[in-house]
Design a protein around this motif. Structure first.
Motif, short mmCIF file in Angstrom:
data_model
loop_
_atom_site.label_atom_id
_atom_site.label_comp_id
_atom_site.label_asym_id
_atom_site.label_seq_id
_atom_site.Cartn_x
_atom_site.Cartn_y
_atom_site.Cartn_z
N ASN A 47 0.42 -1.17 -0.59
CA ASN A 47 -0.07 0.07 -0.22
C ASN A 47 1.10 0.94 0.17
OD1 ASN A 47 -2.50 -1.28 -0.22
ND2 ASN A 47 -2.72 -1.21 2.27
N GLU A 48 2.28 1.11 0.49
CA GLU A 48 3.00 2.27 0.22
C GLU A 48 3.68 2.96 -0.82
OE1 GLU A 48 3.56 4.94 2.72
OE2 GLU A 48 1.91 3.97 3.71
N THR A 49 4.10 2.11 -1.23
CA THR A 49 5.01 1.35 -2.11
C THR A 49 3.23 2.06 -3.25
OG1 THR A 49 5.79 -0.49 -1.97
CG2 THR A 49 5.97 0.24 -4.30
N PHE A 50 2.07 1.45 -3.71
CA PHE A 50 1.19 1.84 -4.31
C PHE A 50 1.08 3.35 -4.09
CE2 PHE A 50 -3.91 1.95 -5.18
CZ PHE A 50 -3.16 1.95 -6.69
N LYS A 51 1.20 4.13 -2.67
CA LYS A 51 0.62 5.76 -2.89
C LYS A 51 2.55 6.56 -3.31
CE LYS A 51 0.97 6.79 1.44
NZ LYS A 51 0.06 6.89 3.18
N LYS A 52 3.52 5.78 -3.27
CA LYS A 52 4.52 6.43 -3.14
C LYS A 52 4.54 6.37 -5.16
CE LYS A 52 8.04 5.39 -0.75
NZ LYS A 52 8.06 7.26 -0.29
N ALA A 53 3.41 5.18 -5.92
CA ALA A 53 3.87 4.95 -6.67
C ALA A 53 2.51 6.34 -7.86
CB ALA A 53 3.55 4.34 -7.73
N LEU A 54 1.76 6.46 -7.28
CA LEU A 54 0.61 7.25 -7.41
C LEU A 54 1.13 8.64 -7.36
CD1 LEU A 54 -2.87 5.50 -5.77
CD2 LEU A 54 -2.24 5.84 -8.08
N THR A 55 1.49 9.43 -6.55
CA THR A 55 2.32 10.18 -5.76
C THR A 55 3.60 10.79 -7.20
OG1 THR A 55 4.28 9.73 -4.57
CG2 THR A 55 1.48 11.08 -3.80
N THR A 56 4.31 9.95 -7.38
CA THR A 56 5.22 10.17 -8.45
C THR A 56 4.54 10.24 -10.07
OG1 THR A 56 6.11 7.94 -8.21
CG2 THR A 56 7.35 9.54 -6.75
N GLY A 57 3.80 9.65 -10.27
CA GLY A 57 3.02 9.52 -11.07
C GLY A 57 3.48 7.82 -12.39
N ASP A 58 3.98 6.71 -11.75
CA ASP A 58 4.87 5.93 -11.93
C ASP A 58 3.86 4.93 -12.35
OD1 ASP A 58 6.70 3.57 -12.70
OD2 ASP A 58 7.55 4.02 -10.77
N ILE A 59 3.00 4.98 -13.82
CA ILE A 59 1.93 4.29 -14.06
C ILE A 59 2.50 2.96 -14.32
CG2 ILE A 59 0.57 4.24 -16.07
CD1 ILE A 59 0.45 6.74 -16.60
N SER A 60 3.74 2.21 -15.05
CA SER A 60 3.73 0.81 -14.49
C SER A 60 3.94 0.20 -13.49
CB SER A 60 5.62 1.06 -15.84
OG SER A 60 6.42 1.39 -14.82
N LEU A 61 4.86 1.03 -12.58
CA LEU A 61 4.70 0.27 -10.87
C LEU A 61 3.47 0.58 -10.72
CD1 LEU A 61 5.66 -1.05 -8.55
CD2 LEU A 61 6.41 1.71 -7.44
N VAL A 62 1.88 1.31 -11.17
CA VAL A 62 0.78 1.15 -10.76
C VAL A 62 0.09 0.09 -10.89
CG1 VAL A 62 -1.13 2.14 -10.37
CG2 VAL A 62 0.32 3.54 -10.22
N LYS A 63 0.71 -0.45 -12.02
CA LYS A 63 -0.24 -1.25 -12.91
C LYS A 63 0.65 -3.05 -12.87
CE LYS A 63 0.04 -3.89 -17.56
NZ LYS A 63 0.69 -5.10 -16.88
N GLU A 64 1.86 -2.53 -12.25
CA GLU A 64 2.19 -3.97 -11.47
C GLU A 64 1.65 -4.28 -10.70
OE1 GLU A 64 7.33 -5.44 -10.05
OE2 GLU A 64 6.37 -3.58 -11.80
N LEU A 65 1.44 -3.21 -9.42
CA LEU A 65 0.77 -3.62 -8.31
C LEU A 65 -0.96 -3.59 -8.68
CD1 LEU A 65 2.09 -0.53 -6.82
CD2 LEU A 65 2.85 -2.58 -5.69
N LEU A 66 -1.61 -3.26 -8.99
CA LEU A 66 -3.11 -3.48 -9.29
C LEU A 66 -3.10 -4.97 -10.02
CD1 LEU A 66 -4.42 -0.35 -11.22
CD2 LEU A 66 -5.09 -0.84 -8.67
N ASP A 67 -2.20 -5.02 -10.70
CA ASP A 67 -1.65 -6.93 -11.47
C ASP A 67 -1.86 -7.38 -9.83
OD1 ASP A 67 -2.39 -5.51 -13.70
OD2 ASP A 67 -0.50 -5.92 -14.70
N SER A 68 -1.11 -7.62 -8.95
CA SER A 68 -0.73 -8.09 -7.97
C SER A 68 -1.61 -7.97 -6.61
CB SER A 68 0.64 -7.43 -6.69
OG SER A 68 0.61 -6.76 -6.81
N GLY A 69 -2.91 -7.88 -7.39
CA GLY A 69 -4.26 -7.32 -6.69
C GLY A 69 -4.97 -6.08 -6.14
N ILE A 70 -3.50 -5.15 -5.60
CA ILE A 70 -4.69 -3.93 -4.39
C ILE A 70 -5.86 -3.58 -5.50
CG2 ILE A 70 -3.46 -1.69 -4.73
CD1 ILE A 70 -1.66 -2.16 -3.76
N ASN A 71 -6.39 -2.98 -5.10
CA ASN A 71 -8.03 -2.64 -5.33
C ASN A 71 -7.57 -0.98 -6.12
OD1 ASN A 71 -10.04 -1.77 -5.73
ND2 ASN A 71 -11.01 -2.74 -4.03
#
Length: 157
Positions: A47-71
């Motif tokens: 969740n913390e990594t997801f938050k950081k990915a969102l705040t930095t606009g890192d779409i590839s990391l957001v995708k990876e985290l969503l693919d790993s099961g984050i809602n």
């Protein structure tokens, strides 16, 4: 560091007043070499990594985290969703991505809608307009009541 390696981005501050100066969202910088998850993370770290990915606009990391099961409609501090944060900083690319992944464009938190978050975003007029158009195209309700713009508050007496 080479020039152009980092790009500063505006980051949502939570939108709610708080006694604490720590709203849980830090201003970040987008590192052009996208981060990758190197190992399976515990839920809290994810969740913390997801938050950081969102705040930095890192779409590839957001995708990876969503693919790993984050809602995609996870609830963060103040009850905001990832889409609300992306809209509040006029990150049209991230807004589109989250909508494509099924984020709810009609979400509101205490009568603060994602559409109003986008309209009041600090960003270029072009990016704000793109976000608003995207949200409207995905059924965001332009007539939804908003705590900031009630008819009662603007009625002539």
């Amino acid at each position: 560091m080479a020039a152009g390696t980092l790009r500063g981005l505006a980051v949502a501050g939570g939108g709610e007043s708080s006694d604490s100066e720590d709203d849980g969202w830090d201003i970040g910088y987008l590192d052009r070499s996208s981060q990758k998850l190197k190992r399976s993370l515990p839920v809290e770290e994810k969740n913390e990594t997801f938050k950081k990915a969102l705040t930095t606009g890192d779409i590839s990391l957001v995708k990876e985290l969503l693919d790993s099961g984050i809602n995609v409609d996870s609830s963060f501090r103040y009850g905001w969703t990832p889409l609300m944060y992306a809209a509040s900083v006029a990150n049209a690319e991230l807004v589109r991505f989250l909508l494509d992944r099924g984020a709810n464009a009609s979400f509101d938190k205490d009568k603060l809608t994602i559409l109003i978050s986008a309209c009041s975003a600090r960003g270029s007029e072009e990016q704000v307009l793109k976000c608003v158009e995207l949200l409207l195209s995905r059924n965001a309700d332009p007539n939804a009541a908003c705590r900031f713009f009630s008819l009662e508050a603007h009625r002539w007496h």
